[in-house]
Design a protein around this motif. Structure first.
Motif, PDB file in Angstrom:
ATOM      1  N   LEU A  48       0.819  -1.209   0.000  1.00 39.85           N
ATOM      2  CA  LEU A  48       0.000   0.000   0.000  1.00 39.85           C
ATOM      3  C   LEU A  48       0.854   1.260   0.000  1.00 39.85           C
ATOM      4  N   HIS A  49       2.038   1.176   0.611  1.00 40.73           N
ATOM      5  CA  HIS A  49       2.908   2.343   0.680  1.00 40.73           C
ATOM      6  C   HIS A  49       3.927   2.387  -0.451  1.00 40.73           C
ATOM      7  N   ALA A  50       3.919   1.368  -1.307  1.00 34.00           N
ATOM      8  CA  ALA A  50       4.839   1.356  -2.444  1.00 34.00           C
ATOM      9  C   ALA A  50       4.388   2.374  -3.482  1.00 34.00           C
ATOM     10  N   TYR A  51       5.349   3.045  -4.070  1.00 37.99           N
ATOM     11  CA  TYR A  51       5.022   4.082  -5.047  1.00 37.99           C
ATOM     12  C   TYR A  51       4.908   3.508  -6.448  1.00 37.99           C
ATOM     13  N   VAL A  52       3.860   3.931  -7.125  1.00 39.22           N
ATOM     14  CA  VAL A  52       3.645   3.612  -8.529  1.00 39.22           C
ATOM     15  C   VAL A  52       3.600   4.945  -9.256  1.00 39.22           C
ATOM     16  N   GLY A  53       4.704   5.339  -9.811  1.00 43.57           N
ATOM     17  CA  GLY A  53       4.791   6.672 -10.388  1.00 43.57           C
ATOM     18  C   GLY A  53       4.867   7.712  -9.279  1.00 43.57           C
ATOM     19  N   PRO A  54       4.125   8.805  -9.412  1.00 42.50           N
ATOM     20  CA  PRO A  54       4.230   9.894  -8.430  1.00 42.50           C
ATOM     21  C   PRO A  54       3.486   9.653  -7.118  1.00 42.50           C
ATOM     22  N   LEU A  55       2.627   8.631  -7.060  1.00 36.89           N
ATOM     23  CA  LEU A  55       1.802   8.389  -5.880  1.00 36.89           C
ATOM     24  C   LEU A  55       1.990   6.970  -5.367  1.00 36.89           C
ATOM     25  N   SER A  56       1.719   6.782  -4.082  1.00 39.01           N
ATOM     26  CA  SER A  56       1.715   5.431  -3.527  1.00 39.01           C
ATOM     27  C   SER A  56       0.463   4.705  -4.000  1.00 39.01           C
ATOM     28  N   LEU A  57       0.497   3.380  -3.882  1.00 38.12           N
ATOM     29  CA  LEU A  57      -0.672   2.590  -4.290  1.00 38.12           C
ATOM     30  C   LEU A  57      -1.904   3.011  -3.498  1.00 38.12           C
ATOM     31  N   SER A  58      -1.726   3.276  -2.197  1.00 40.95           N
ATOM     32  CA  SER A  58      -2.835   3.727  -1.360  1.00 40.95           C
ATOM     33  C   SER A  58      -3.437   5.025  -1.877  1.00 40.95           C
ATOM     34  N   HIS A  59      -2.586   5.958  -2.293  1.00 39.06           N
ATOM     35  CA  HIS A  59      -3.094   7.228  -2.821  1.00 39.06           C
ATOM     36  C   HIS A  59      -3.800   7.043  -4.161  1.00 39.06           C
ATOM     37  N   TRP A  60      -3.274   6.150  -4.997  1.00 41.30           N
ATOM     38  CA  TRP A  60      -3.956   5.896  -6.270  1.00 41.30           C
ATOM     39  C   TRP A  60      -5.375   5.371  -6.028  1.00 41.30           C
ATOM     40  N   ILE A  61      -5.511   4.527  -5.002  1.00 39.15           N
ATOM     41  CA  ILE A  61      -6.832   3.964  -4.690  1.00 39.15           C
ATOM     42  C   ILE A  61      -7.738   5.026  -4.084  1.00 39.15           C
ATOM     43  N   ASN A  62      -7.252   5.721  -3.050  1.00 35.32           N
ATOM     44  CA  ASN A  62      -8.101   6.652  -2.305  1.00 35.32           C
ATOM     45  C   ASN A  62      -8.367   7.950  -3.051  1.00 35.32           C
ATOM     46  N   ASP A  63      -7.389   8.411  -3.808  1.00 35.15           N
ATOM     47  CA  ASP A  63      -7.561   9.675  -4.521  1.00 35.15           C
ATOM     48  C   ASP A  63      -7.972   9.491  -5.977  1.00 35.15           C
ATOM     49  N   GLY A  64      -7.594   8.347  -6.555  1.00 34.16           N
ATOM     50  CA  GLY A  64      -7.896   8.116  -7.965  1.00 34.16           C
ATOM     51  C   GLY A  64      -9.158   7.311  -8.191  1.00 34.16           C
ATOM     52  N   LEU A  65      -9.141   6.044  -7.740  1.00 34.47           N
ATOM     53  CA  LEU A  65     -10.310   5.196  -7.953  1.00 34.47           C
ATOM     54  C   LEU A  65     -11.555   5.755  -7.274  1.00 34.47           C
ATOM     55  N   MET A  66     -11.387   6.321  -6.071  1.00 30.90           N
ATOM     56  CA  MET A  66     -12.560   6.823  -5.370  1.00 30.90           C
ATOM     57  C   MET A  66     -13.124   8.089  -6.007  1.00 30.90           C
ATOM     58  N   ALA A  67     -12.342   8.780  -6.804  1.00 26.63           N
ATOM     59  CA  ALA A  67     -12.889   9.902  -7.564  1.00 26.63           C
ATOM     60  C   ALA A  67     -13.919   9.397  -8.569  1.00 26.63           C
ATOM     61  N   VAL A  68     -13.680   8.201  -9.111  1.00 22.74           N
ATOM     62  CA  VAL A  68     -14.646   7.596 -10.034  1.00 22.74           C
ATOM     63  C   VAL A  68     -15.910   7.198  -9.281  1.00 22.74           C
ATOM     64  N   PHE A  69     -15.744   6.656  -8.073  1.00 24.12           N
ATOM     65  CA  PHE A  69     -16.910   6.314  -7.248  1.00 24.12           C
ATOM     66  C   PHE A  69     -17.738   7.562  -6.953  1.00 24.12           C
ATOM     67  N   PHE A  70     -17.077   8.647  -6.562  1.00 27.97           N
ATOM     68  CA  PHE A  70     -17.797   9.877  -6.273  1.00 27.97           C
ATOM     69  C   PHE A  70     -18.429  10.451  -7.536  1.00 27.97           C
ATOM     70  N   LEU A  71     -17.826  10.211  -8.684  1.00 30.77           N
ATOM     71  CA  LEU A  71     -18.430  10.631  -9.946  1.00 30.77           C
ATOM     72  C   LEU A  71     -19.762   9.923 -10.146  1.00 30.77           C
ATOM     73  N   LEU A  72     -19.795   8.606  -9.913  1.00 28.79           N
ATOM     74  CA  LEU A  72     -21.037   7.853 -10.074  1.00 28.79           C
ATOM     75  C   LEU A  72     -22.103   8.324  -9.090  1.00 28.79           C
ATOM     76  N   VAL A  73     -21.724   8.493  -7.829  1.00 22.03           N
ATOM     77  CA  VAL A  73     -22.687   8.946  -6.839  1.00 22.03           C
ATOM     78  C   VAL A  73     -23.181  10.353  -7.176  1.00 22.03           C
ATOM     79  N   GLY A  74     -22.283  11.209  -7.624  1.00 19.78           N
ATOM     80  CA  GLY A  74     -22.678  12.560  -8.003  1.00 19.78           C
ATOM     81  C   GLY A  74     -23.664  12.576  -9.162  1.00 19.78           C
TER      82      GLY A  74
END
Length: 395
Positions: A48-74
């Motif tokens: 979770l703390h390993a970096y994939v590009g500029p962000l950690s895997l945890s950040h990609w999930i919480n900031d990236g994937l969840m933006a898509v979830f919030f898009l659907l809910v919105g």
């Protein structure tokens, strides 16, 4: 629920009949707890703390994937506001006031335990947010025992609640806001609004600019998921008077249905697995009874119950809003308890509030786990055995 009374939509259909998404989410959360307390824990937390590009895997999930979830809910919230359960003022005010009460009362309960300690008082906002994914996952397990109107109420309340949490983070837990990136974000939003006003209905330009908006919001220091909500509110919903079926061909409708399966069966379970893993190593009675742990746990369990249910009940009794259709007082109480499931944003705020204190972070996690489990189980039990005929409007 009569299909003539309730217009079709992807999220409503899911909430009514597909418990599979909720089951997968619960399994992912349980697996995360198991892995986090097994010999695989170092690998789990390290990944979770390993970096994939500029962000950690945890950040990609919480900031990236969840933006898509919030898009659907919105998208669903926009549909409900324009043409559904939230299309009238008395339907809008109920989740709004309930969300406000559900943010204020938990913070007050937390401060009652921690207000005299400057080291822990900073975490006052930790119990202020509801985890949409987990709360709706519990509701999905109940199927048709809970009326759709209450599920829509919880969805609206939770998104308002999370938006409030995002604003709290920006105002109180963000020390390095970038005015430049905020300005660029505002420019992109203005362009998107202009596209809507000029009648552009192709989805690709919106999605490309939406991706750019996400990057700019992320760089601005504001939580990136707000970009998903902002984009959702701008996606066009074109309707022809007298021909409501034409709405099915709108960009909003197409995007909503396109995202639904991905969000339900991939994004939300991944998010649950990444965030529900809490290690119990070193857990002692002193940690469980510490004022920080209790402030978080009781803020979620009692604060949300009193804040959400109390605010909603007063608004309904004052005739400022209607009780959700076919729902009882007891069911409203159960849903209010489910609002105490606060994994996602609560964990995020806790990490921000105590960024330099690992011990306080662990106490926060235990408090969130305790409060969320008790709130979720209590809410499920009440909703499982509640009776629809006990309507508030008849008391």
């Amino acid at each position: 629920m009569n299909d003539v009374t309730w217009p079709s939509s992807a999220l409503r259909s899911f909430l009514n009949s597909q418990a599979a998404g909720g089951l997968i989410l619960m399994a992912a959360a349980a697996l995360a707890l198991l892995v986090a307390n097994s010999p695989l824990a170092p690998t789990y937390f390290g990944a979770l703390h390993a970096y994939v590009g500029p962000l950690s895997l945890s950040h990609w999930i919480n900031d990236g994937l969840m933006a898509v979830f919030f898009l659907l809910v919105g998208l669903e919230i926009k549909r409900e506001v324009l043409d559904g359960q939230l299309s009238s003022w008395n339907r809008r005010i109920l989740p709004g006031v309930a969300a406000l009460g559900g943010m204020v009362v938990p913070a007050l309960i937390f401060l009652a335990f921690n207000g005299q300690d400057p080291d822990t008082a900073r975490g006052w906002a930790i119990p202020s947010a509801t985890d949409i994914a987990f709360a709706l996952g519990v509701l999905s397990l109940l199927g048709k025992r809970v009326p759709t109107s209450l599920k829509i109420f919880l969805t609206a309340l939770a998104i308002i609640d999370d938006l409030g949490a995002v604003m709290i983070i920006a105002l109180f837990y963000t020390s390095n806001l970038s005015i430049l990136y905020l300005a660029f974000s505002g420019m992109i939003v203005a362009v998107l609004i202009g596209m809507n006003r000029y009648g552009i209905v192709r989805l690709l330009p919106y999605l490309l600019l939406g991706a750019l908006l996400w990057f700019l919001v992320l760089q601005s220091g504001v939580h990136a998921t707000i970009a998903g909500v902002a984009l959702a509110l701008i996606i066009p919903l074109r309707r022809v008077p007298g021909r409501p079926d034409d709405m099915k061909h709108s960009p909003l409708h197409k995007l909503e249905h396109g995202l639904h399966g991905w969000v339900t069966f991939l994004i939300v379970p991944i998010f649950g697995f990444a965030n529900a893993g809490v290690s119990f190593a070193g857990l002692t009675p002193a940690v469980v009874t510490d004022h920080l742990t209790l402030g978080v746990a009781l803020g979620l369990l009692l604060g949300k119950l009193v804040g959400v249910f109390g605010s909603a009940y007063l608004v309904i009794r004052a005739d400022w809003a209607d009780m959700p259709a076919e729902a009882s007082t007891l069911q409203l109480l159960g849903v209010s308890l489910l609002c105490g499931i606060g994994f996602t944003m609560s964990l995020f705020i806790g990490l921000l509030a105590f960024a330099d204190n690992a011990l306080l972070q662990e106490e926060v996690k235990i408090g969130i786990l305790m409060g969320s489990l008790l709130a979720g189980l209590s809410g499920w039990l009440i909703l499982r055995f509640s009776r629809r005929e006990m309507l508030l409007t008849s008391t």
